[in-house]
Design an enzyme around this catalytic site. Structure first.
Site, PDB file in Angstrom:
ATOM      1  N   GLU A   1      44.589 -14.658  38.935  1.00 35.30           N
ATOM      2  CA  GLU A   1      44.552 -13.222  39.221  1.00 35.30           C
ATOM      3  C   GLU A   1      45.969 -12.662  39.262  1.00 35.30           C
ATOM      4  OE1 GLU A   1      42.099 -10.131  42.061  1.00 35.30           O
ATOM      5  OE2 GLU A   1      42.110 -12.264  42.550  1.00 35.30           O
TER       6      GLU A   1
ATOM      7  N   ASP B   1      48.488 -17.658  40.697  1.00 35.01           N
ATOM      8  CA  ASP B   1      47.143 -18.042  40.287  1.00 35.01           C
ATOM      9  C   ASP B   1      46.708 -17.147  39.136  1.00 35.01           C
ATOM     10  OD1 ASP B   1      46.600 -15.615  41.519  1.00 35.01           O
ATOM     11  OD2 ASP B   1      45.591 -16.495  43.238  1.00 35.01           O
TER      12      ASP B   1
ATOM     13  N   ASP C   1      51.279 -13.409  42.627  1.00 40.84           N
ATOM     14  CA  ASP C   1      50.794 -14.696  43.140  1.00 40.84           C
ATOM     15  C   ASP C   1      50.643 -15.743  42.037  1.00 40.84           C
ATOM     16  OD1 ASP C   1      50.706 -13.920  45.767  1.00 40.84           O
ATOM     17  OD2 ASP C   1      48.593 -13.386  45.755  1.00 40.84           O
TER      18      ASP C   1
ATOM     19  N   HIS D   1      48.924 -25.803  42.348  1.00 39.28           N
ATOM     20  CA  HIS D   1      49.986 -25.895  43.341  1.00 39.28           C
ATOM     21  C   HIS D   1      49.508 -26.742  44.508  1.00 39.28           C
ATOM     22  CE1 HIS D   1      48.333 -21.734  42.800  1.00 39.28           C
ATOM     23  NE2 HIS D   1      47.646 -22.127  43.823  1.00 39.28           N
TER      24      HIS D   1
ATOM     25  N   TYR E   1      51.058 -21.273  49.567  1.00 38.89           N
ATOM     26  CA  TYR E   1      49.998 -20.406  49.050  1.00 38.89           C
ATOM     27  C   TYR E   1      48.626 -20.908  49.482  1.00 38.89           C
ATOM     28  CZ  TYR E   1      47.713 -17.205  45.812  1.00 38.89           C
ATOM     29  OH  TYR E   1      46.949 -16.201  45.263  1.00 38.89           O
TER      30      TYR E   1
ATOM     31  N   ARG F   1      45.489 -20.167  48.431  1.00 37.79           N
ATOM     32  CA  ARG F   1      44.351 -20.292  47.513  1.00 37.79           C
ATOM     33  C   ARG F   1      44.604 -21.494  46.605  1.00 37.79           C
ATOM     34  NH1 ARG F   1      45.033 -14.684  47.919  1.00 37.79           N
ATOM     35  NH2 ARG F   1      43.239 -13.658  48.912  1.00 37.79           N
TER      36      ARG F   1
ATOM     37  N   GLU G   1      52.895  -8.010  44.177  1.00 35.83           N
ATOM     38  CA  GLU G   1      51.687  -7.194  44.343  1.00 35.83           C
ATOM     39  C   GLU G   1      51.452  -6.763  45.778  1.00 35.83           C
ATOM     40  OE1 GLU G   1      50.046 -11.395  44.470  1.00 35.83           O
ATOM     41  OE2 GLU G   1      51.931 -10.345  44.387  1.00 35.83           O
TER      42      GLU G   1
END
Length: 689
Positions: A89, A87, A85, A339, A294, A296, A9
């Site tokens: 989203e 997650d 990613d 994660h 990552y 988040r 993305e």
């Protein structure tokens, strides 16, 4: 010709990953989301409430060229890898890509990785999986909730009190700030006095009068107390206690944002942007590599590989006695643990070794992440505290000093932080049972203090403690309430504006349970359960809708409408009373007969910003946003247009036409696309005429 198409993305991410994979891979970027809920159906929700909340999606106007480019690449691709990613989203973006692109029988794989390094990427592509529909359902549920709340509640507040928006998370956060301000306003400041006995350079503080804590509330009372004391103090007790201070766990999103705010003054949004660049990859000499995992996450877990690597590093650099393997760190009850914690991708990539390749701000954040992860696996700091109690009649005074026995994990922090610790106080002159004469007893006037206003860091901590939102939402939530002019930052502390107070006053009256921390936390639990297949999407949405809509209907019926305040003047155009209104640039005076009369009184004191930041990501470059600029020359002189905030580094100009109107739902700008459709620039708002 590439036989394997990889879609991520982010343009920066595609560049880094592209260098790791062979020529048979073609790595392209979707530049974020490619489609969102349409503004169709009942209430323009884009959601068919009567039929299991079925969503209707549409491709974003500024992503049609991106999709065309991806479809062209698909023509020569035999396999498709979705590497967004790791997650919810990111999972939703992958699903939207699989549903939107012209995939004609090619196998579609989902690839997961927590860090962008050569080994992690190559391993991930050896073990591709499938799109996790439970994660998609969870993210879709959140988006539908946001749409229903945004359209129903925000339109209600816009029409009744001219507030731009409300939401489950942002309103709960705003309520914390308003409630704290009310506590401060209601706080009664009281006077009290601290008393100290001086022994050379050592100062002992009064801690007890009899068996009670001191309560000296006037100067005369304090002076009488001091006069009642004798000149002799007896050393009643000397207590020596060892203490062990454990290192803190590696950063999660919330603690990273808090520390960066406290230490460097970074806003949460700024912290996440810098962390994003460190995660997606930096050119360091002969390679491009992601420097951190990552960013988040709400898990403090560290991988076995990192622990093993760091153990070797600690033993080599500091010695066996410093390695601690602090496995006592346990995730919070509601942590997703999808994660790892935020850590360097290699402990051998020290901050000093790569400083030349980073900007000053990137270096600061990387150094902080590196030190925290390294220290978390080291031995505790060992100290010894000596506390002495001195008695004088029925009064007790206390003095203490701490001596370091073993620096432990602090050895790492002292490498990066030059702040000197307070010197140890020498208490060897005090002997158990002996009497000592004081050099004098003094007092200091003090006042009780109200609770402190929230800073960005302390607000994030409070939201985390109460379960309001998720790590990925903290920065955007805080940015939203600032953009809506609900709060102001004064001396780095939040104060609610008049509009912020009014918004919470009305929401508290008509939506008290909805904007409470408990409801927000319970909804996050439901979303977590949907993500792991333990809760049903449709049932959860229906329960929310049955709870929420009666509140909206009641508020529509009973909430009073706030009328603009008359100025006492009359409109020079139509003669109607002039009133004060709120706008993007503050208050202004306008005709009360709007929209029939659009007269606005000129105000020389109001200066519009040269640029207005829409907070919408630039589709051409990472980290930039689209801002409204005004052409200063040429045939378009005076006309507004959308361009990258990083101009001239990025020369992107949007084809969307900027209109002289604000979105009635969220207050951002309205634009006109190539199909002559007027909509909000913010796709998450979804407003469309």
């Amino acid at each position: 010709m590439s036989k394997k198409l990889v879609i991520v993305e982010s343009p920066a991410k595609s560049k880094t990953i592209g260098q790791y994979l062979g020529k048979e891979y073609n790595v392209l970027s979707s530049v974020g989301h490619i489609r969102d809920l349409a503004v169709v159906g009942a209430g323009g929700l884009g959601v068919d409430v009567e039929h299991n909340f079925k969503p209707t999606y549409e491709v974003l106007a500024d992503k049609k060229q991106v999709i065309h480019k991806l479809n062209q690449a698909l023509k020569t691709a035999e396999e498709v890898y979705l590497a967004t990613d790791p997650d919810r989203e990111g999972e939703a973006i992958s699903w939207h890509l699989s549903e939107t692109l012209n995939i004609k029988g090619q196998p579609v794989y989902r690839v997961y990785f927590n860090e962008i390094t050569r080994s992690a990427i190559l391993e991930a592509f050896l073990r591709p999986g499938e799109i996790n529909r439970d994660l998609v359902n969870s993210q879709e549920t959140r988006r539908i909730l946001d749409r229903i709340i945004g359209f129903k509640l925000s339109k209600l507040l816009q029409s009744k009190i001219k507030s731009k928006s409300a939401g489950r998370v942002q309103s709960a956060a705003l309520k914390l700030i308003v409630d704290r301000e009310n506590e401060i306003n209601e706080f009664n400041i009281e006077e009290y006095y601290d008393v100290f006995a001086q022994f050379g350079e050592i100062k002992a503080k009064l801690v007890k009068i009899g068996e009670a804590d001191p309560s000296l509330t006037s100067q005369s009372e304090t002076e009488r107390f001091i006069e009642s004391l004798s000149s002799e103090f007896k050393v009643a007790n000397i207590e020596v206690k060892p203490y062990s201070n454990n290192p803190r766990p590696a950063f999660i999103t919330s603690t990273l944002q808090q520390m960066a705010s406290n230490k460097f003054g970074f806003t949460p949004t700024k912290t996440m942007k810098i962390a994003q660049t460190l995660y997606e990859g930096k050119d360091i000499g002969n390679e491009t590599v992601g420097l951190i995992t990552y960013m988040r996450t709400d898990s403090i877990r560290l991988s076995e590989a990192f622990v093993s690597e760091t153990r070797s590093f600690i033993i080599k650099e500091y010695g066996h006695e410093y390695y601690g393997n602090m496995r006592r760190n346990v995730n919070k009850e509601n942590a997703q643990d999808a994660h790892e914690a935020i850590r360097p991708t290699s402990i051998f990539r020290t901050p000093k070794s790569i400083k030349q390749f980073l900007s000053p701000q990137e270096y600061k954040l990387y150094q902080m992440i590196y030190a925290r992860a390294l220290a978390s696996l080291m031995k505790p700091r060992k100290t010894e505290t000596t506390a002495i109690i001195l008695e004088n009649k029925n009064a007790k005074f206390r003095v203490s000093s701490t001596k370091q026995l073993f620096d432990g994990y602090m050895k790492v922090y002292l490498q990066f932080d030059t702040d000197e610790e307070e010197p140890e106080t020498d208490l060897s002159s005090f002997k158990q049972g002996e009497s000592m004469k004081s050099d004098g007893v003094t007092f200091k006037q003090m006042f009780t203090q109200p609770p402190a206003r929230y800073t960005e860091a302390s607000l994030i901590k409070k939201m985390e403690d109460l379960g309001i939102g998720r790590p990925s939402t903290y920065a955007t939530t805080i940015q939203t309430i600032k953009n809506r002019k609900y709060v102001e930052l004064k001396e780095k502390k939040f104060e609610p504006t008049e509009q912020g107070n009014l918004t919470i006053k009305k929401l508290d009256k008509y939506f008290h349970e909805f904007i409470g921390a408990h409801y927000s936390k319970e909804m996050e639990v439901v979303l977590d359960e949907i993500a792991v297949g333990k809760a049903d999407r449709n049932q959860s949405l229906d329960e929310f809708y049955q709870f929420f809509m009666p509140l909206v209907i009641n508020a529509e019926k009973n909430m009073s409408r706030v009328k603009p305040e008359p100025t006492g003047e009359h409109c020079p155009v139509c003669g109607s009373p002039m009133v004060t209104r709120n706008g993007k640039y503050g208050k202004f005076e306008a005709c009360s007969n709007f929209p029939k009369c659009k007269y606005i009184k000129p105000n020389e004191n109001v200066k519009k910003s040269e640029t207005f930041d829409t907070k919408v990501p630039c589709p051409d470059c990472e980290g930039a946003t689209l801002v409204v600029r005004t052409a200063s020359k040429g045939k378009n002189k005076g006309k507004k247009f959308l361009a990258a905030s990083t101009f001239p580094k990025c020369k992107y100009i949007s084809p969307l036409k900027v209109l002289d109107e604000n979105c009635p739902v969220c207050g951002n700008i309205l634009v006109e696309d190539e199909n002559k459709v007027t909509r909000c620039i913010d796709i998450h708002c979804g407003y469309k005429k």
